[in-house]
Write a protein that holds these residues in place. Structure first.
Motif, mmCIF file in Angstrom:
data_model
loop_
_atom_site.group_PDB
_atom_site.id
_atom_site.type_symbol
_atom_site.label_atom_id
_atom_site.label_comp_id
_atom_site.label_asym_id
_atom_site.label_seq_id
_atom_site.Cartn_x
_atom_site.Cartn_y
_atom_site.Cartn_z
ATOM 1 N N ALA A 1 0.823 -1.205 0.000
ATOM 2 C CA ALA A 1 0.000 0.000 0.000
ATOM 3 C C ALA A 1 0.861 1.260 0.000
ATOM 4 O O ALA A 1 0.546 2.237 -0.696
ATOM 5 N N SER A 2 1.964 1.272 0.775
ATOM 6 C CA SER A 2 2.817 2.459 0.811
ATOM 7 C C SER A 2 3.473 2.703 -0.540
ATOM 8 O O SER A 2 3.641 3.854 -0.968
ATOM 9 N N LYS A 3 3.836 1.641 -1.224
ATOM 10 C CA LYS A 3 4.463 1.782 -2.541
ATOM 11 C C LYS A 3 3.457 2.295 -3.567
ATOM 12 O O LYS A 3 3.781 3.118 -4.425
ATOM 13 N N GLN A 4 2.221 1.801 -3.468
ATOM 14 C CA GLN A 4 1.171 2.279 -4.371
ATOM 15 C C GLN A 4 0.845 3.748 -4.090
ATOM 16 O O GLN A 4 0.605 4.527 -5.003
ATOM 17 N N PHE A 5 0.834 4.103 -2.828
ATOM 18 C CA PHE A 5 0.599 5.501 -2.438
ATOM 19 C C PHE A 5 1.708 6.381 -2.995
ATOM 20 O O PHE A 5 1.443 7.430 -3.586
#
Length: 227
Positions: free
Chosen positions: A45-49
């Motif tokens: 999720a952090s990478k997608q964000f």
């Protein structure tokens, strides 16, 4: 010119989402800030964000993002109803400011939070929350630069096994210019395209691999803190 992962039009929404995610995780779910940080930095999720996936920067609320991070990383938590308050806490500000810094610096959340943990960002609230966000960004720049002093050009050159003189010979870029770029006395992000192309070709890398994360001084417009 800095290359950013997503358009500035999404930035305010992204900041609010991450601000509410941190506030919800810490204040409502009662998680330690750095426990949530650890889950967030290793999550997909952090990478997608960070890369600007609209689902994460605009399509979720902060509580939903926090749950996705915790469930994805198998971090134990006692769930609670969504809670997003009008009064902005230090925890909200920390997430809000972190989202801004990640966006304009183009660093990964892992790189940022390894040097300046979330708990430390929360502690910065009394000093920085009423200041222009660029003051916070400048402080983060100093912390990150101290932790990673080598420029990207120098790292690429060393990985290629070239001296500065050899890189100058291979690329046709003046030795003194290379030295100034590596010492950050000259901003490589403002270099002529032909110079970057020559360096990239000699080092077998993309132009983007040579550009430095944007410093606070390169912000053209100053963003304000949350109301």
């Amino acid at each position: 010119m800095a290359i950013r992962a997503y358009d500035e039009a999404y930035l305010n929404t992204a900041q609010n989402i991450l601000g509410h995610a941190v506030d919800f995780a810490v204040m409502t779910l009662n998680l330690d800030p750095d426990l949530f940080q650890n889950a967030f930095t290793v999550s997909a999720a952090s990478k997608q964000f960070a890369c600007g996936n609209p689902r994460y920067t605009a399509g979720l609320n902060g509580c939903e993002l926090a749950r996705i991070v915790l469930e994805e990383t198998h971090t134990p938590f006692q769930d609670a109803e969504d809670a997003m308050y009008l009064d902005k806490s230090p925890e909200f500000w920390a997430g809000w400011a972190l989202a801004f810094y990640q966006w304009y610096s183009s660093r990964s959340f892992m790189e940022i939070l390894t040097v300046v943990p979330l708990s430390r960002i929360i502690e910065m609230y009394p000093v920085y929350h009423e200041m222009d966000i660029t003051h916070f960004a400048e402080q983060m720049d100093r912390a990150l630069s101290s932790a990673r002093p080598a420029s990207r050009l120098k790292a690429r050159r060393q990985n290629a096994g070239l001296s500065q003189a050899e890189l100058a010979s291979e690329s046709g870029v003046a030795l003194r210019q290379i030295q100034l770029f590596e010492q950050r006395h000259r901003d490589i992000n403002r270099a002529a395209a032909v110079t970057l192309l020559r360096l990239g070709k000699a080092l077998h890398c993309r132009i983007e691999d040579l550009l430095e994360p944007c410093s606070a001084s390169c912000l053209s417009e100053k963003a304000r803190g949350p109301a």
